[in-house]
Write a protein that holds these residues in place. Sequence first.
Motif, PDB file in Angstrom:
ATOM      1  N   SER A  12       0.846  -1.198   0.000  1.00 51.66           N
ATOM      2  CA  SER A  12       0.000   0.000   0.000  1.00 51.66           C
ATOM      3  C   SER A  12       0.876   1.240   0.000  1.00 51.66           C
ATOM      4  CB  SER A  12      -0.916   0.008   1.224  1.00 51.66           C
ATOM      5  OG  SER A  12      -0.153   0.101   2.408  1.00 51.66           O
ATOM      6  N   THR A  13       0.215   2.379  -0.146  1.00 48.95           N
ATOM      7  CA  THR A  13       0.935   3.644  -0.018  1.00 48.95           C
ATOM      8  C   THR A  13       1.071   3.966   1.463  1.00 48.95           C
ATOM      9  OG1 THR A  13      -1.149   4.851  -0.176  1.00 48.95           O
ATOM     10  CG2 THR A  13       0.081   4.532  -2.216  1.00 48.95           C
ATOM     11  N   HIS A  14       1.971   4.893   1.763  1.00 46.62           N
ATOM     12  CA  HIS A  14       2.179   5.327   3.146  1.00 46.62           C
ATOM     13  C   HIS A  14       2.247   6.849   3.123  1.00 46.62           C
ATOM     14  CE1 HIS A  14       3.572   5.157   7.283  1.00 46.62           C
ATOM     15  NE2 HIS A  14       4.506   6.050   6.954  1.00 46.62           N
ATOM     16  N   GLY A  15       1.212   7.492   3.632  1.00 45.43           N
ATOM     17  CA  GLY A  15       1.176   8.947   3.601  1.00 45.43           C
ATOM     18  C   GLY A  15       0.881   9.459   2.205  1.00 45.43           C
ATOM     19  N   VAL A  16       1.159  10.746   2.013  1.00 44.18           N
ATOM     20  CA  VAL A  16       0.830  11.375   0.734  1.00 44.18           C
ATOM     21  C   VAL A  16       2.059  11.825  -0.041  1.00 44.18           C
ATOM     22  CG1 VAL A  16      -1.447  12.139   1.492  1.00 44.18           C
ATOM     23  CG2 VAL A  16       0.534  13.632   1.851  1.00 44.18           C
ATOM     24  N   ARG A  17       3.257  11.518   0.459  1.00 41.32           N
ATOM     25  CA  ARG A  17       4.495  11.998  -0.173  1.00 41.32           C
ATOM     26  C   ARG A  17       5.193  10.943  -1.031  1.00 41.32           C
ATOM     27  NH1 ARG A  17       4.928  15.100   4.867  1.00 41.32           N
ATOM     28  NH2 ARG A  17       4.574  17.264   4.242  1.00 41.32           N
ATOM     29  N   GLY A  18       4.461   9.924  -1.462  1.00 40.84           N
ATOM     30  CA  GLY A  18       5.021   8.955  -2.394  1.00 40.84           C
ATOM     31  C   GLY A  18       5.709   7.764  -1.759  1.00 40.84           C
ATOM     32  N   GLU A  19       5.583   7.592  -0.448  1.00 49.45           N
ATOM     33  CA  GLU A  19       6.181   6.427   0.198  1.00 49.45           C
ATOM     34  C   GLU A  19       5.257   5.219   0.051  1.00 49.45           C
ATOM     35  OE1 GLU A  19       8.831   8.079   3.855  1.00 49.45           O
ATOM     36  OE2 GLU A  19       6.667   8.169   4.132  1.00 49.45           O
ATOM     37  N   VAL A  20       5.856   4.024   0.102  1.00 46.04           N
ATOM     38  CA  VAL A  20       5.084   2.789   0.020  1.00 46.04           C
ATOM     39  C   VAL A  20       5.456   1.857   1.162  1.00 46.04           C
ATOM     40  CG1 VAL A  20       4.682   2.813  -2.473  1.00 46.04           C
ATOM     41  CG2 VAL A  20       6.773   1.773  -1.580  1.00 46.04           C
ATOM     42  N   LYS A  21       4.469   1.055   1.567  1.00 45.91           N
ATOM     43  CA  LYS A  21       4.719  -0.019   2.520  1.00 45.91           C
ATOM     44  C   LYS A  21       5.049  -1.260   1.709  1.00 45.91           C
ATOM     45  CE  LYS A  21       1.633   1.414   6.228  1.00 45.91           C
ATOM     46  NZ  LYS A  21       0.413   1.068   6.972  1.00 45.91           N
ATOM     47  N   LEU A  63       9.433   2.467   1.989  1.00 45.41           N
ATOM     48  CA  LEU A  63      10.417   2.937   1.019  1.00 45.41           C
ATOM     49  C   LEU A  63       9.946   4.202   0.332  1.00 45.41           C
ATOM     50  CD1 LEU A  63      11.428  -0.374  -0.834  1.00 45.41           C
ATOM     51  CD2 LEU A  63      12.586   0.720   1.087  1.00 45.41           C
ATOM     52  N   LYS A  64      10.927   5.026  -0.025  1.00 48.53           N
ATOM     53  CA  LYS A  64      10.693   6.220  -0.834  1.00 48.53           C
ATOM     54  C   LYS A  64      11.580   6.082  -2.055  1.00 48.53           C
ATOM     55  CE  LYS A  64       9.487  10.650  -1.467  1.00 48.53           C
ATOM     56  NZ  LYS A  64       9.415  10.635  -2.904  1.00 48.53           N
ATOM     57  N   PHE A  65      11.006   6.311  -3.228  1.00 46.03           N
ATOM     58  CA  PHE A  65      11.740   6.201  -4.481  1.00 46.03           C
ATOM     59  C   PHE A  65      11.959   7.580  -5.103  1.00 46.03           C
ATOM     60  CE2 PHE A  65       9.306   2.123  -4.356  1.00 46.03           C
ATOM     61  CZ  PHE A  65      10.400   1.284  -4.213  1.00 46.03           C
ATOM     62  N   LYS A  66      13.106   7.764  -5.721  1.00 46.85           N
ATOM     63  CA  LYS A  66      13.438   9.023  -6.384  1.00 46.85           C
ATOM     64  C   LYS A  66      12.444   9.291  -7.517  1.00 46.85           C
ATOM     65  CE  LYS A  66      17.198  11.416  -8.697  1.00 46.85           C
ATOM     66  NZ  LYS A  66      18.589  11.329  -9.141  1.00 46.85           N
ATOM     67  N   GLY A  67      11.915  10.516  -7.535  1.00 50.98           N
ATOM     68  CA  GLY A  67      11.009  10.927  -8.606  1.00 50.98           C
ATOM     69  C   GLY A  67       9.549  10.586  -8.360  1.00 50.98           C
ATOM     70  N   TYR A  68       9.244   9.960  -7.244  1.00 47.51           N
ATOM     71  CA  TYR A  68       7.863   9.618  -6.897  1.00 47.51           C
ATOM     72  C   TYR A  68       7.531  10.363  -5.609  1.00 47.51           C
ATOM     73  CZ  TYR A  68       8.295   6.061 -10.440  1.00 47.51           C
ATOM     74  OH  TYR A  68       8.479   5.413 -11.635  1.00 47.51           O
ATOM     75  N   ASP A  69       6.911  11.543  -5.773  1.00 44.36           N
ATOM     76  CA  ASP A  69       6.762  12.452  -4.641  1.00 44.36           C
ATOM     77  C   ASP A  69       5.330  12.635  -4.159  1.00 44.36           C
ATOM     78  OD1 ASP A  69       9.540  12.953  -4.562  1.00 44.36           O
ATOM     79  OD2 ASP A  69       9.327  14.307  -6.272  1.00 44.36           O
ATOM     80  N   THR A  70       4.370  12.017  -4.818  1.00 47.15           N
ATOM     81  CA  THR A  70       2.986  12.116  -4.353  1.00 47.15           C
ATOM     82  C   THR A  70       2.358  10.726  -4.334  1.00 47.15           C
ATOM     83  OG1 THR A  70       1.920  12.347  -6.513  1.00 47.15           O
ATOM     84  CG2 THR A  70       2.761  14.389  -5.495  1.00 47.15           C
ATOM     85  N   ILE A  71       1.288  10.621  -3.619  1.00 47.82           N
ATOM     86  CA  ILE A  71       0.546   9.359  -3.544  1.00 47.82           C
ATOM     87  C   ILE A  71       0.067   8.939  -4.936  1.00 47.82           C
ATOM     88  CG2 ILE A  71      -1.666  10.454  -2.996  1.00 47.82           C
ATOM     89  CD1 ILE A  71      -2.214   8.083  -1.100  1.00 47.82           C
ATOM     90  N   ASN A  72      -0.289   9.912  -5.759  1.00 49.66           N
ATOM     91  CA  ASN A  72      -0.782   9.611  -7.110  1.00 49.66           C
ATOM     92  C   ASN A  72       0.313   9.017  -8.003  1.00 49.66           C
ATOM     93  OD1 ASN A  72      -3.307  10.614  -6.445  1.00 49.66           O
ATOM     94  ND2 ASN A  72      -2.783  12.689  -7.110  1.00 49.66           N
ATOM     95  N   ASP A  73       1.567   9.411  -7.770  1.00 50.14           N
ATOM     96  CA  ASP A  73       2.682   8.891  -8.570  1.00 50.14           C
ATOM     97  C   ASP A  73       2.897   7.398  -8.330  1.00 50.14           C
ATOM     98  OD1 ASP A  73       3.204  11.468  -9.452  1.00 50.14           O
ATOM     99  OD2 ASP A  73       4.835  11.808  -8.015  1.00 50.14           O
TER     100      ASP A  73
END
Length: 170
Positions: A12-21, A63-73
Amino acid sequence: MEDTLRVGVITSTHGVRGEVKVFPTTDDAARFKKLKEVLLDTGRELKPMEITAVKFFKNMVILKFKGYDTINDIEIYKGKDLLVTRDKAVRLGPDENFIVDLIGLAVFTDEGEELGTLTDVIQTGANDVYEVTMKGGRTVLLPAIKQCILNVDLKAQRVLVHMMEGLLDL
């Protein structure tokens, strides 16, 4: 042999800044701290993803990936596998194998009889258990201990086992 190995699944996503679980499918979730890049299996391609941040929460890796900064990304990748190439895989010790390499091997007894095909590896904590599907469809569970699993030969695609007393009893 597979060229890539699965290390996790995006749940799933985690928060709104593009992080994922990520549910880790590796024995050591801490290895994500050392990974700089993983391959995302989109179903169509293996997409390189640069890891910029790693956190841990309960049994999950965030995890946070480079270039993926929003939940929509990132939300389109829910349920997708994260892979590494074999050269980035953990180093195995003697008598250790990746599960993906074991599935499908022919299993023979030390008496020369073909027992069946290794169809699953069950991780129990104490020792792994190999599930072997025999020709008639019946399954037998074999403890992955030296007294039972005598040899795993990946080149010959076969496992040699000793059938300990009681393993084939109904």
